[in-house]
Design a protein around this motif. Structure first.
Motif, short mmCIF file in Angstrom:
data_model
loop_
_atom_site.label_atom_id
_atom_site.label_comp_id
_atom_site.label_asym_id
_atom_site.label_seq_id
_atom_site.Cartn_x
_atom_site.Cartn_y
_atom_site.Cartn_z
N ILE A 8 0.84 -1.19 0.00
CA ILE A 8 0.00 0.00 0.00
C ILE A 8 0.87 1.25 0.00
N GLU A 15 1.74 7.33 -6.42
CA GLU A 15 0.68 8.29 -6.76
C GLU A 15 1.05 9.71 -6.31
N ALA A 31 -11.10 6.04 4.53
CA ALA A 31 -11.23 5.98 3.07
C ALA A 31 -10.21 5.02 2.46
N LEU A 32 -9.00 5.05 2.98
CA LEU A 32 -7.95 4.16 2.46
C LEU A 32 -8.25 2.70 2.81
N SER A 33 -8.81 2.48 3.99
CA SER A 33 -9.19 1.12 4.39
C SER A 33 -10.22 0.55 3.42
N GLU A 34 -11.19 1.40 3.05
CA GLU A 34 -12.22 0.98 2.11
C GLU A 34 -11.64 0.74 0.72
N ARG A 35 -10.75 1.63 0.31
CA ARG A 35 -10.16 1.52 -1.02
C ARG A 35 -9.36 0.22 -1.17
N PHE A 36 -8.53 -0.10 -0.18
CA PHE A 36 -7.66 -1.28 -0.29
C PHE A 36 -8.26 -2.53 0.35
N GLN A 37 -9.46 -2.36 0.94
CA GLN A 37 -10.15 -3.51 1.54
C GLN A 37 -9.30 -4.20 2.61
#
Length: 217
Positions: A8, A15, A31-37
């Motif tokens: 990650i 980026e 938000a990052l937790s959701e993005r990278f599951q």
């Protein structure tokens, strides 16, 4: 094996470097937790690594803010690293022990074997050992610590040149000149050989970063 947090970290670092994540942009843990599951634990570890490399500013219990790093600032850091590595190599030529010199030779031979096998990952790992051994061989803790800190900040930028044709062969040839000068205990040739090596790399890194940022503009 690379951990989830490091994977990650590398994605986010790329980026930030190529401008996908703009300066001032917020990196929220949720938000990052959701993005990278993934859970927030590897996200926090990734953010701490980004902060350690000077790419973001951490915000307690929230996440981080992308720091602005201009090409001029990057050029300054690369220039400093060039001079420090060259200085370290000069001192190393005068102070490196016989055992350390033999270790340097062995690493160099193993690096050639990696090139012949097309083992880029193996070569890059040996490359780290080659430069680290030169750093240690200077027997100057203050210089080594300063270089290590700057190297951490530049790691992801330097990695931007991955995949360039013949770069490993060119790097190995330059290592050959560096090693020969160190084994001969020639301080001045060691300085010049390392400075040429580091300068070529720095120029190339700046060109790649410019191209990446131009694409996102």
């Amino acid at each position: 094996m690379e951990t989830i947090s490091m994977k990650i970290y590398r994605i986010l670092a790329d980026e930030i470097i190529n401008g996908t994540l703009a300066p001032g942009q917020s990196l929220e843990e949720i938000a990052l937790s959701e993005r990278f599951q993934v859970s927030r634990t590897p996200i926090r570890q990734s953010l701490r690594e980004l902060a350690a490399r000077g790419l973001i500013e951490l915000r307690p219990r929230k996440g981080g803010i992308v720091i602005s790093i201009s090409l001029d600032e990057l050029a300054d850091m690369l220039e400093a690293m060039c001079e420090l590595e060259a200085l370290c190599c000069r001192i190393c030529a005068e102070r490196m022990s016989a055992v350390q010199k033999k270790q340097l030779e062995l690493i160099h031979v193993q690096s050639q074997e990696c090139i012949e096998k097309g083992d880029e990952e193996g070569y890059l790992e040996l490359n780290k050992k080659f430069h680290h051994l030169i750093s240690v061989g200077a027997h100057n803790k203050c210089l080594t610590d300063t270089m290590d800190n700057l190297r951490k900040r530049l790691t992801q930028f330097r990695a931007a040149q991955a995949g360039v044709e013949r770069r490993l062969t060119v790097s190995h040839d330059e290592h050959d000149a560096i090693m020969a000068a160190i084994l001969a205990s020639d301080a001045e040739k060691s300085y010049i050989a390392m400075r040429n090596h580091a300068t070529r790399l720095s120029i190339h890194v700046l060109e790649v970063i410019k191209e990446r940022q131009a694409v996102t503009e």
